[in-house]
Structure formats: C-alpha cells, structure tokens
Design a protein around this motif. Structure first.
Motif, PDB file in Angstrom:
ATOM      1  N   UNK A 140       0.816  -1.220   0.000  1.00 20.37           N
ATOM      2  CA  UNK A 140       0.000   0.000   0.000  1.00 20.37           C
ATOM      3  C   UNK A 140       0.852   1.275   0.000  1.00 20.37           C
ATOM      4  N   UNK A 141       2.155   1.108   0.085  1.00 17.59           N
ATOM      5  CA  UNK A 141       3.030   2.285   0.160  1.00 17.59           C
ATOM      6  C   UNK A 141       2.879   3.210  -1.050  1.00 17.59           C
ATOM      7  N   UNK A 142       2.789   2.696  -2.280  1.00 11.46           N
ATOM      8  CA  UNK A 142       2.583   3.625  -3.411  1.00 11.46           C
ATOM      9  C   UNK A 142       1.341   4.502  -3.258  1.00 11.46           C
ATOM     10  N   UNK A 143       0.243   3.920  -2.741  1.00  9.14           N
ATOM     11  CA  UNK A 143      -0.977   4.711  -2.549  1.00  9.14           C
ATOM     12  C   UNK A 143      -0.802   5.741  -1.428  1.00  9.14           C
ATOM     13  N   UNK A 144      -0.079   5.360  -0.380  1.00  7.87           N
ATOM     14  CA  UNK A 144       0.184   6.314   0.699  1.00  7.87           C
ATOM     15  C   UNK A 144       1.047   7.475   0.204  1.00  7.87           C
ATOM     16  N   UNK A 145       2.034   7.162  -0.623  1.00  8.03           N
ATOM     17  CA  UNK A 145       2.872   8.210  -1.198  1.00  8.03           C
ATOM     18  C   UNK A 145       2.030   9.119  -2.095  1.00  8.03           C
ATOM     19  N   UNK A 146       1.074   8.535  -2.809  1.00  8.23           N
ATOM     20  CA  UNK A 146       0.174   9.335  -3.632  1.00  8.23           C
ATOM     21  C   UNK A 146      -0.608  10.340  -2.799  1.00  8.23           C
ATOM     22  N   UNK A 147      -1.073   9.908  -1.615  1.00  6.32           N
ATOM     23  CA  UNK A 147      -1.762  10.829  -0.712  1.00  6.32           C
ATOM     24  C   UNK A 147      -0.806  11.914  -0.196  1.00  6.32           C
ATOM     25  N   UNK A 148       0.415  11.507   0.085  1.00  5.90           N
ATOM     26  CA  UNK A 148       1.410  12.469   0.556  1.00  5.90           C
ATOM     27  C   UNK A 148       1.686  13.550  -0.478  1.00  5.90           C
ATOM     28  N   UNK A 149       1.721  13.152  -1.742  1.00  6.40           N
ATOM     29  CA  UNK A 149       1.968  14.123  -2.818  1.00  6.40           C
ATOM     30  C   UNK A 149       0.905  15.211  -2.854  1.00  6.40           C
ATOM     31  N   UNK A 150      -0.327  14.845  -2.519  1.00  5.58           N
ATOM     32  CA  UNK A 150      -1.443  15.787  -2.595  1.00  5.58           C
ATOM     33  C   UNK A 150      -1.630  16.571  -1.297  1.00  5.58           C
ATOM     34  N   UNK A 151      -1.038  16.089  -0.199  1.00  2.00           N
ATOM     35  CA  UNK A 151      -1.262  16.710   1.111  1.00  2.00           C
ATOM     36  C   UNK A 151      -0.611  18.088   1.198  1.00  2.00           C
ATOM     37  N   UNK A 152      -1.333  19.032   1.777  1.00  2.00           N
ATOM     38  CA  UNK A 152      -0.819  20.387   1.978  1.00  2.00           C
ATOM     39  C   UNK A 152      -0.853  20.779   3.458  1.00  2.00           C
ATOM     40  N   UNK A 153      -1.704  20.128   4.241  1.00  2.00           N
ATOM     41  CA  UNK A 153      -1.814  20.418   5.663  1.00  2.00           C
ATOM     42  C   UNK A 153      -0.656  19.767   6.421  1.00  2.00           C
ATOM     43  N   UNK A 154      -0.024  20.528   7.312  1.00  2.00           N
ATOM     44  CA  UNK A 154       1.155  20.034   8.023  1.00  2.00           C
ATOM     45  C   UNK A 154       0.849  18.775   8.837  1.00  2.00           C
ATOM     46  N   UNK A 155      -0.295  18.761   9.508  1.00  2.00           N
ATOM     47  CA  UNK A 155      -0.670  17.576  10.300  1.00  2.00           C
ATOM     48  C   UNK A 155      -0.891  16.367   9.406  1.00  2.00           C
ATOM     49  N   UNK A 156      -1.538  16.593   8.256  1.00  2.00           N
ATOM     50  CA  UNK A 156      -1.764  15.488   7.317  1.00  2.00           C
ATOM     51  C   UNK A 156      -0.436  14.896   6.857  1.00  2.00           C
ATOM     52  N   UNK A 157       0.532  15.754   6.575  1.00  2.00           N
ATOM     53  CA  UNK A 157       1.832  15.288   6.082  1.00  2.00           C
ATOM     54  C   UNK A 157       2.522  14.424   7.131  1.00  2.00           C
ATOM     55  N   UNK A 158       2.527  14.896   8.379  1.00  2.00           N
ATOM     56  CA  UNK A 158       3.158  14.123   9.456  1.00  2.00           C
ATOM     57  C   UNK A 158       2.443  12.788   9.646  1.00  2.00           C
ATOM     58  N   UNK A 159       1.111  12.821   9.664  1.00  2.00           N
ATOM     59  CA  UNK A 159       0.335  11.596   9.869  1.00  2.00           C
ATOM     60  C   UNK A 159       0.552  10.592   8.732  1.00  2.00           C
ATOM     61  N   UNK A 160       0.630  11.090   7.506  1.00  2.00           N
ATOM     62  CA  UNK A 160       0.854  10.200   6.366  1.00  2.00           C
ATOM     63  C   UNK A 160       2.275   9.630   6.380  1.00  2.00           C
ATOM     64  N   UNK A 161       3.239  10.441   6.778  1.00  2.00           N
ATOM     65  CA  UNK A 161       4.603   9.917   6.909  1.00  2.00           C
ATOM     66  C   UNK A 161       4.651   8.801   7.949  1.00  2.00           C
ATOM     67  N   UNK A 162       3.900   8.984   9.033  1.00  2.00           N
ATOM     68  CA  UNK A 162       3.832   7.936  10.055  1.00  2.00           C
ATOM     69  C   UNK A 162       3.170   6.674   9.514  1.00  2.00           C
ATOM     70  N   UNK A 163       2.166   6.850   8.655  1.00  2.00           N
ATOM     71  CA  UNK A 163       1.498   5.697   8.054  1.00  2.00           C
ATOM     72  C   UNK A 163       2.443   4.962   7.110  1.00  2.00           C
ATOM     73  N   UNK A 164       3.236   5.706   6.345  1.00  2.00           N
ATOM     74  CA  UNK A 164       4.242   5.093   5.465  1.00  2.00           C
ATOM     75  C   UNK A 164       5.231   4.285   6.299  1.00  2.00           C
ATOM     76  N   UNK A 165       5.670   4.872   7.408  1.00  2.00           N
ATOM     77  CA  UNK A 165       6.616   4.187   8.296  1.00  2.00           C
ATOM     78  C   UNK A 165       6.020   2.889   8.815  1.00  2.00           C
TER      79      UNK A 165
END
Length: 332
Positions: free
Chosen positions: A88-113
């Motif tokens: 699922x990492x490619x899809x998570x990275x896809x969400x990260x590419x679109x994220x602009x909110x700082x909290x969203x970015x941190x949360x998505x990075x944690x999900x990738x991890x």
C-alpha cells in the motif's frame, strides 16, 4: 442516529464500548454506518476499522483519508497506519503528494513508516520507497525523501546519498534533509562530507545540524565526541553553523568540554553560546565530576560571570560558582 449527534466525550465512550465486540461482529456494522454518520461519531467508526484490523475495508479508509474534514482525514490516516502493508506504500505516497496540511503530512509519513515496518526484514524495509524513488519525478522524489528517514535502512540511506547529488535543487535539499534526520549514525560520514564540500549555506547548515545530532546521540565515548566537535569548530564554517556544535559540546560531561567551550568565551559571535553552554554544564555536579569544582572550572566560570551583561544571568553564574565551591569543600 446516536453516533451522528454525539459530542467528543460521548463518541469516546461509544468507542470504548464498540471495542469490546469481536471484529466479526463490529466491523460490518461500523463499515456500513460510516457513510451516514458525521462528526466525532464518524471518526470513531473509522478508528474501529483500524483497531480491529479490518484489512478488507482499506479501500474505504483510503477514500476517507482525502475527506474535506481534517478530523476525518486524521482518523482515516491513523487507521491506515494500522491496516496498510508494504503493497500500500505507493498509494500512501500518492496521498502524501497531494497533502498540503502540516498535520496530514506528518500523519501520512507515520502511516508510510508503519506500512514499511510490516516487513520483518529490517534491512529491506526501505526497499518499496527506494523502488518508487527510482522512477519518480522531482516532486515525488521530494515527498519520498522526506518520509525516508522515518523508515531508515541501508537501501534507504544509499538512495538518499545518491539523491543528494541530484541535478534538481529541491531534490538535493530534500535528500540532505533526509540525511540530517537519519535515525542512526550510519549517515554521519556522508553528512560530514556534504558539510565540508558544499557551497550552499542552507545545505551546510542542514548537514552540520544532522552530523552534530548523530554524534551527540551516537554510541561514542564523550572524549571521542569532543574530538569530532573540535574538528568541526576548526572548519571554515559560518558562526551560525558552529553555534549548534558548542551547544552539543555542552551536553558532553567531560573536562575537555569545559576547555572547548572556554576557548570561545571571548569570541564576538560565539561567546554568548559558549557562556550559556558552560553554565548549563556546570549547573549540576555528579559525585564523579570533581573537575567541575576544581581550579580550572572556577577560573572559567569567573570569566563567564564577567562576560554576562544581564544581571539575572550574572546572578545565576554567581550562584553556580558558589554551589560548585561548596560542593568542592572550599566554602565553610
């Protein structure tokens, strides 16, 4: 229903009750009610899917991770951190590419991890991100590189090192940032190389910052750390780069730290940082640290006291000196 009208406290109580049910009983109900539920109740239902490992509902959760409501996005990404695997990492990275909110970015990075850590082979945990990196354009490379330190691994480190030489300036910056945030000492040599060869001040600051952090927390003797910090101070770096070195040196409880900091007390720019570090170093003394109440330390601390313009800081220095003298047995 009740879930849609509940406030945060009521939703939390409902969550506790729902978690008591077996996955086979609560997951179908939760999944079926999400679309018709709003507010805190909706976030609770998403949370239930994550807590119960509802892997079959991951598509629904991915869709909710793009919801307009920040609280729903946060709940969905938190659930993805529990549900997602390497695939699922490619899809998570896809969400990260679109994220602009700082909290969203941190949360998505944690999900990738979390997704990467589902691989029991620690050395290969960064492999999916590295594979994505190879075929990515500059914007996607930047996103992946910023997530890479949270995953770590030898493959990820090698990829970050390679991208630090990328022709695209944003990719280079992201790669050096990734190295500066690397979770273990393996990135130290590369950071030192960048710090001593780059002409870019921002890149140097990032590299020095990362190197100092890794040395400070590395499995090295205090004396070895101070040798490395001393070598850095001798480099032709900007004073801004050197301030963080002095601050880190003050955390090494060795007599040589006192000497290193004292050497910069009279420096026009670095003097204040050196003085602050010396006061922090001397503010406490363990039984084995008799050197902190010896003549050398006393002489240095008197110089610190004399250098301070702020009466409050001067008073603090005087109290530290008196305490060290008392502890050394020099005051009746």
């Amino acid at each position: 229903g009740l879930l849609s009208t509940s406030d945060a406290d009521e939703a939390a109580a409902l969550r506790t009750r729902l978690l008591m049910f077996k996955a086979g009983d609560v997951v179908p109900e939760a999944a079926g009610r999400i679309a018709a539920t709003s507010g805190p109740g909706k976030a609770v239902l998403i949370d239930i899917l994550g807590e119960k490992g509802a892997r079959g509902e991951i598509g629904r959760v991915f869709a909710l991770a793009a919801d307009a409501d920040p609280s729903i996005r946060a709940a969905a990404v938190a659930a993805l951190a529990k549900l997602a695997g390497e695939g699922d990492i490619p899809d998570l990275v896809g969400l990260l590419e679109k994220a602009t909110d700082a909290d969203d970015i941190v949360n998505l990075q944690n999900a990738v991890t979390a997704a990467a850590q589902t691989n029991p082979d620690q050395a290969r945990r960064g492999a999916p991100l590295v594979d994505l990196l190879k075929a990515a354009g500059p914007a996607r490379k930047t996103v992946i590189l910023r997530a890479l330190p949270k995953v770590g691994g030898t493959k990820g480190l090698a990829a970050a090192v390679a991208e630090a030489a990328n022709a695209d300036s944003q990719v280079r910056t992201a790669a050096i940032y990734a190295l500066s945030q690397w979770p273990d000492y393996a990135a130290a040599d590369e950071l030192l190389r960048i710090a001593t060869t780059t002409a870019d001040k921002k890149h140097r600051l990032l590299a020095v910052e990362g190197y100092v952090r890794l040395v400070g927390r590395g499995d090295l003797t205090g004396q070895r750390k101070l040798v490395l910090f001393g070598d850095l101070m001798a480099k032709p770096f900007d004073d801004a780069d050197k301030k963080q070195v002095l601050t880190a040196a003050a955390e090494v409880r060795e007599p040589e730290a006192l000497r290193l900091l004292a050497a910069y007390l009279d420096h026009q720019v670095l003097g204040d940082t050196a003085a602050a570090g010396l006061l922090d170093l001397a503010s406490e003394q363990a039984p084995a640290e008799r050197w902190l109440s010896g003549h050398e330390a006393y002489s240095v601390l008197r110089r610190v006291e004399a250098s301070l313009a702020d009466p409050v800081e001067r008073d603090r220095a005087a109290k530290v000196i008196q305490e060290r003298l008392r502890q050394g047995g020099y005051v009746p």
